[in-house]
Design a protein around this motif. Structure first.
Motif, PDB file in Angstrom:
ATOM      1  N   GLN A   1       0.834  -1.194   0.000  1.00  0.00           N
ATOM      2  CA  GLN A   1       0.000   0.000   0.000  1.00  0.00           C
ATOM      3  C   GLN A   1       0.874   1.250   0.000  1.00  0.00           C
ATOM      4  O   GLN A   1       2.021   1.223   0.468  1.00  0.00           O
ATOM      5  CB  GLN A   1      -0.920   0.009   1.221  1.00  0.00           C
ATOM      6  N   ALA A   2       0.307   2.322  -0.500  1.00  0.00           N
ATOM      7  CA  ALA A   2       1.018   3.593  -0.481  1.00  0.00           C
ATOM      8  C   ALA A   2       1.441   3.927   0.941  1.00  0.00           C
ATOM      9  O   ALA A   2       0.677   3.728   1.891  1.00  0.00           O
ATOM     10  CB  ALA A   2       0.145   4.697  -1.050  1.00  0.00           C
TER      11      ALA A   2
ATOM     12  N   VAL B   1       2.440  -0.558  -6.108  1.00  0.00           N
ATOM     13  CA  VAL B   1       2.023   0.246  -4.961  1.00  0.00           C
ATOM     14  C   VAL B   1       0.581   0.669  -5.187  1.00  0.00           C
ATOM     15  O   VAL B   1       0.280   1.376  -6.151  1.00  0.00           O
ATOM     16  CB  VAL B   1       2.925   1.473  -4.787  1.00  0.00           C
ATOM     17  N   SER B   2      -0.284   0.242  -4.302  1.00  0.00           N
ATOM     18  CA  SER B   2      -1.703   0.575  -4.434  1.00  0.00           C
ATOM     19  C   SER B   2      -2.032   1.848  -3.654  1.00  0.00           C
ATOM     20  O   SER B   2      -1.436   2.120  -2.621  1.00  0.00           O
ATOM     21  CB  SER B   2      -2.563  -0.578  -3.930  1.00  0.00           C
ATOM     22  N   SER B   3      -2.997   2.566  -4.152  1.00  0.00           N
ATOM     23  CA  SER B   3      -3.369   3.839  -3.502  1.00  0.00           C
ATOM     24  C   SER B   3      -4.457   3.648  -2.474  1.00  0.00           C
ATOM     25  O   SER B   3      -5.045   2.577  -2.359  1.00  0.00           O
ATOM     26  CB  SER B   3      -3.825   4.848  -4.556  1.00  0.00           C
TER      27      SER B   3
ATOM     28  N   LYS C   1       4.982   5.280  -3.219  1.00  0.00           N
ATOM     29  CA  LYS C   1       3.875   5.979  -3.856  1.00  0.00           C
ATOM     30  C   LYS C   1       3.383   5.151  -5.040  1.00  0.00           C
ATOM     31  O   LYS C   1       4.151   4.364  -5.617  1.00  0.00           O
ATOM     32  CB  LYS C   1       4.350   7.340  -4.365  1.00  0.00           C
ATOM     33  N   PRO C   2       2.152   5.335  -5.465  1.00  0.00           N
ATOM     34  CA  PRO C   2       1.661   4.593  -6.641  1.00  0.00           C
ATOM     35  C   PRO C   2       2.546   4.796  -7.865  1.00  0.00           C
ATOM     36  O   PRO C   2       2.711   3.860  -8.660  1.00  0.00           O
ATOM     37  CB  PRO C   2       0.264   5.169  -6.843  1.00  0.00           C
ATOM     38  N   GLU C   3       3.135   5.960  -8.015  1.00  0.00           N
ATOM     39  CA  GLU C   3       3.998   6.220  -9.168  1.00  0.00           C
ATOM     40  C   GLU C   3       5.330   5.471  -9.104  1.00  0.00           C
ATOM     41  O   GLU C   3       6.098   5.500 -10.068  1.00  0.00           O
ATOM     42  CB  GLU C   3       4.255   7.721  -9.337  1.00  0.00           C
TER      43      GLU C   3
ATOM     44  N   THR D   1       5.299   2.296  -8.913  1.00  0.00           N
ATOM     45  CA  THR D   1       4.947   1.008  -9.521  1.00  0.00           C
ATOM     46  C   THR D   1       5.721   0.800 -10.815  1.00  0.00           C
ATOM     47  O   THR D   1       5.682   1.641 -11.714  1.00  0.00           O
ATOM     48  CB  THR D   1       3.442   0.938  -9.790  1.00  0.00           C
TER      49      THR D   1
ATOM     50  N   SER E   1       8.154   4.922   2.196  1.00  0.00           N
ATOM     51  CA  SER E   1       7.163   5.926   1.769  1.00  0.00           C
ATOM     52  C   SER E   1       6.795   5.743   0.302  1.00  0.00           C
ATOM     53  O   SER E   1       6.774   6.695  -0.481  1.00  0.00           O
ATOM     54  CB  SER E   1       7.718   7.344   2.001  1.00  0.00           C
TER      55      SER E   1
END
Length: 129
Positions: A13-14, A127-129, A87-89, A91, A85
């Motif tokens: 997770q994020a 990474v999921s939001s 982030k979805p970006e 991924t 930390s």
């Protein structure tokens, strides 16, 4: 000759953390400059971070600075990437790579994929939001 195998990827997770490892085989690992790159779907492979053979010089992409840490253990022939930390970006498929170039050339071109001679098969980080 250096063979590289990444591990440690997964779904997180994020805000979470992952630690990637890159196991190297071959006689030249301790002399090699190492890097982590990543490639998201539909995008070019991009530089993430790099480290010299002693671990005294490191470089980071601005997008990961302060969140990711590269390290190496030459006794274990292993390269690491601690990612915090997330982030979805972030991924992407993450690849480790090894360069045989001398330090002077590598230190000017550490971000370029074409100076790295050996690549692993990659490990997926999602990474999921």
């Amino acid at each position: 000759q250096v063979q590289l195998v990444e591990s440690g990827g997964g779904l997180v997770q994020a805000g979470g953390s992952l630690r990637l490892s890159c196991a190297a085989s071959g006689r030249s690992f301790s002399d090699a400059k190492m890097g982590w790159f990543r490639q998201a779907p539909g995008k070019e492979r991009e530089f993430v971070t790099a480290i010299d053979w002693r671990g005294g010089t490191t470089y980071y992409a601005d997008s990961v600075k302060g969140r990711f840490t590269i390290s190496r253990d030459n006794a274990k022939n292993t390269l690491y990437l601690q990612m915090n930390s997330l982030k979805p970006e972030d991924t992407a498929v993450y690849y480790c790579a090894a360069a045989r170039e001398n330090f002077s050339y590598w230190s000017r071109n550490y971000y370029a994929t074409n100076i790295y001679d050996y690549w692993g098969q990659g490990t997926q980080v999602t990474v999921s939001s």
